[in-house]
Design a protein around this motif. Structure first.
Motif: not given
Length: 422
Positions: A345-350, A393-399, A404-412
């Motif tokens: 559940w902590n998988s993050v797609a890059v 539900l879905i968050n994305a970090l765009v550097t 782009v890092y996307v997943g059903a995970v928190t900001k941290d």
């Protein structure tokens, strides 16, 4: 793999059986023709459960999953409601801009009966729909509005969309829909399909239990509860009400780890497994209706480089972000898929856009700028700096360097994933 926690513990051999059972569960109630309308809703039906907990025979999590896998319902009719709460801000004028952009063809004309345009209405809020299914070749889904109705009908080779408010008709064929399906992953639409997708995520990082019984739409059901064991996921729990007789999921509810209302609440308020009348799936364009063929919209979009709205919100993706939203623009491309950091559940797609990140709201300006600012939080770490765009539900970090890092995970968790790549 031993994720199944119930009154009876599940052995590794049983877990293998469950994995095989999930593969058998690939059959879905509503084929691709109807999935098209429900897809963008993230297709959910908030089930209003009846009061009372029926007295049913005990069942283990393994047995209940096997029951879902064996479910072969092919005929049904019923009413369901869709509630989706991703926590998105009020789009205001931006929403209207996106809608007009999605519906505009190169000539400035579109069809309000086009399913791809109608789906935007189901992405948030609560909606009531009617569903009828008679095997793989006959389905009908109707969205009930205050003084109008939108229907999507699949009958044999024909697919019809009809908007009674505008008296517009969209026509395509099942062959075209099947070809479109091959271009992308199938999107779940019904409680059964969502359940099957959730079960695919079950592994050693997951807890699966049976949590009593319920009544949904007058049907006795078992409650199956799926929870991540890991911290860092935005998913709190998934609850599925499984019909005790047929094994068909009647209700699907996803609650976030942050608490509050469900992100997805999906379920029937009335359902019958009797064969619908054949006339249910008959359709003839009403007198005076404007009929648009699917190929006409596709051709116009190709000739004019995609839809554009008057305020410019529909500009081509490559002009906005430096490349098309396919293949190399997303890193490894369609064949290899994105890089994945973490597990379960902590998988993050890059993805690597090869660009310079996303501009700030102040740089963009207008409604779009306000929208970006409302979604984004600044983030820094070993990876550098960027912006986290968040929903419930879905968050994305765009550097700032375009990853782009996307997943059903928190900001941290996103920041941790980005730092791990440095």
């Amino acid at each position: 793999m031993a994720p199944y926690e119930s009154e009876d513990s599940t052995t590794a051999g049983e877990a293998d059986d469950l994995r095989a059972g999930r593969r058998k569960a690939a059959r879905y109630v509503v084929p691709v023709a109807v999935v098209g309308i429900a897809a963008a809703t993230i297709g959910l039906v908030p089930a209003i459960a009846d009061s009372g907990d029926p007295d049913l025979p005990d069942i283990t999590a393994q047995q209940l999953i096997e029951k879902i896998a064996k479910s072969d319902v092919e005929q049904l009719s019923g009413t369901f409601k869709i509630t989706t709460d991703l926590g998105l801000p009020d789009l205001g004028g931006l929403g209207a801009g996106f809608a007009s952009g999605a519906m505009a063809s190169g000539s400035g004309d579109g069809s309000s009966a086009d399913p791809s345009a109608k789906l935007t209405e189901l992405a948030s809020g609560t909606h009531t729909l009617r569903l009828a299914v008679d095997g793989d070749d006959k389905q009908k889904l109707s969205l009930l509005e205050n003084a109008s109705e939108y229907s999507l009908i699949h009958n044999g080779k024909d697919i019809w969309g009809y908007d009674s408010k505008s008296n517009e008709v969209f026509h395509g064929t099942a062959d075209e829909a099947q070809a479109d399906k091959g271009k992308s992953e199938e999107v779940p639409a019904t409680p059964k399909e969502f359940t099957e997708e959730a079960l695919k995520a079950v592994d050693d990082t997951t807890s699966v239990t049976v949590d009593g019984t319920a009544q949904v739409a007058g049907r006795d059901a078992y409650r199956l509860v799926i929870k991540p064991k890991q911290s860092g996921s935005t998913v709190g729990a998934i609850s599925v009400a499984v019909d005790a007789e047929t094994g068909m999921p009647l209700k699907f509810t996803l609650t976030p780890s942050s608490g509050g209302a469900a992100v997805i609440d999906a379920g029937f308020t009335q359902v019958s497994f009797a064969k619908p009348a054949g006339s249910t799936f008959d359709f003839t364009p009403p007198k005076g209706a404007t009929v648009t063929e699917e190929g006409e919209l596709d051709k116009a979009a190709r000739e004019h480089g995609g839809a554009k709205s008057e305020d410019g919100l529909g500009k081509d993706f490559e002009k906005e972000f430096g490349g098309p939203l396919t293949g190399g623009a997303l890193g490894n491309g369609a064949e290899g898929g994105p890089e994945v950091i973490g597990e379960g559940w902590n998988s993050v797609a890059v993805f690597d856009t090869g660009g310079e990140g996303i501009p700030s709201g102040s740089e963009v300006g207008g409604d779009m700028g306000g929208f970006l600012d409302s979604l984004g939080d600044k983030a820094t770490g070993k990876f550098g700096s960027g912006t986290v765009f968040k929903t419930r539900l879905i968050n994305a970090l765009v550097t700032d360097d375009g990853k782009v890092y996307v997943g059903a995970v928190t900001k941290d968790a996103l920041v941790k994933a980005a730092d791990s790549g440095k």
